[in-house]
Design a protein around this motif. Structure first.
Motif, PDB file in Angstrom:
ATOM      1  N   GLN A  35      33.437  32.242  40.780  1.00 25.48           N
ATOM      2  CA  GLN A  35      34.453  31.379  40.189  1.00 25.48           C
ATOM      3  C   GLN A  35      35.841  31.665  40.733  1.00 25.48           C
ATOM      4  OE1 GLN A  35      34.123  31.970  35.987  1.00 25.48           O
ATOM      5  NE2 GLN A  35      31.972  31.394  35.947  1.00 25.48           N
ATOM      6  N   GLY A  36      35.948  32.535  41.731  1.00 25.57           N
ATOM      7  CA  GLY A  36      37.234  32.821  42.357  1.00 25.57           C
ATOM      8  C   GLY A  36      37.918  34.069  41.835  1.00 25.57           C
ATOM      9  N   TRP A  37      37.303  34.817  40.941  1.00 27.62           N
ATOM     10  CA  TRP A  37      37.891  36.049  40.413  1.00 27.62           C
ATOM     11  C   TRP A  37      37.744  37.160  41.441  1.00 27.62           C
ATOM     12  CZ3 TRP A  37      40.632  36.162  35.981  1.00 27.62           C
ATOM     13  CH2 TRP A  37      40.464  35.120  35.081  1.00 27.62           C
ATOM     14  N   LYS A  38      38.730  38.060  41.484  1.00 25.62           N
ATOM     15  CA  LYS A  38      38.707  39.216  42.382  1.00 25.62           C
ATOM     16  C   LYS A  38      38.893  40.482  41.552  1.00 25.62           C
ATOM     17  CE  LYS A  38      40.606  36.589  46.173  1.00 25.62           C
ATOM     18  NZ  LYS A  38      41.736  36.388  47.067  1.00 25.62           N
ATOM     19  N   LEU A  39      38.294  41.572  42.009  1.00 23.46           N
ATOM     20  CA  LEU A  39      38.418  42.842  41.309  1.00 23.46           C
ATOM     21  C   LEU A  39      39.825  43.397  41.460  1.00 23.46           C
ATOM     22  CD1 LEU A  39      35.092  44.519  42.447  1.00 23.46           C
ATOM     23  CD2 LEU A  39      35.531  43.310  40.316  1.00 23.46           C
ATOM     24  N   LYS A  40      40.343  43.969  40.395  1.00 21.54           N
ATOM     25  CA  LYS A  40      41.661  44.602  40.447  1.00 21.54           C
ATOM     26  C   LYS A  40      41.488  46.027  39.943  1.00 21.54           C
ATOM     27  CE  LYS A  40      46.380  44.513  38.974  1.00 21.54           C
ATOM     28  NZ  LYS A  40      47.371  43.988  38.070  1.00 21.54           N
ATOM     29  N   GLY A  41      41.797  46.979  40.774  1.00 20.34           N
ATOM     30  CA  GLY A  41      41.701  48.371  40.371  1.00 20.34           C
ATOM     31  C   GLY A  41      40.261  48.842  40.299  1.00 20.34           C
ATOM     32  N   GLY A  42      40.076  49.967  39.628  1.00 14.84           N
ATOM     33  CA  GLY A  42      38.756  50.558  39.522  1.00 14.84           C
ATOM     34  C   GLY A  42      38.133  50.318  38.163  1.00 14.84           C
ATOM     35  N   ILE A  43      36.981  50.896  37.963  1.00 12.05           N
ATOM     36  CA  ILE A  43      36.278  50.801  36.687  1.00 12.05           C
ATOM     37  C   ILE A  43      36.865  51.847  35.744  1.00 12.05           C
ATOM     38  CG2 ILE A  43      34.052  51.090  35.548  1.00 12.05           C
ATOM     39  CD1 ILE A  43      32.765  50.145  38.173  1.00 12.05           C
ATOM     40  N   LEU A  44      37.176  51.408  34.530  1.00  9.66           N
ATOM     41  CA  LEU A  44      37.731  52.310  33.526  1.00  9.66           C
ATOM     42  C   LEU A  44      36.654  52.696  32.528  1.00  9.66           C
ATOM     43  CD1 LEU A  44      41.022  50.370  32.811  1.00  9.66           C
ATOM     44  CD2 LEU A  44      40.728  52.333  34.301  1.00  9.66           C
TER      45      LEU A  44
END
Length: 70
Positions: free
Chosen positions: A24-33
């Protein structure tokens, strides 16, 4: 800019939920918390990114070869 946070009790469930957002066009930001109830991942996208997957890409145009006469 839109932001979304996905949470899940395990890493496997987090991966499957995040994978549903990527087309859907989403991108990962940062790491897994890691937090008390499991794991979280932040996603971002621009409003214009929602439109791009809906469009069909046109077939690439073939370049014509021209023979130059001197």
């Amino acid at each position: 800019m839109e932001y979304n946070i996905v949470t899940a009790p395990s890493l496997e469930l987090l991966a499957t939920e995040v994978a549903a957002f990527l087309p859907q066009g989403w991108k990962l930001k940062g790491g897994i918390l890691e937090h008390n109830k499991g794991y979280a991942q932040q996603l971002v996208r621009n409003p214009s990114d929602r439109i791009r997957p809906a469009r069909k890409e046109a077939a690439p145009k073939q370049h014509r070869r021209m023979k130059w006469i001197e």
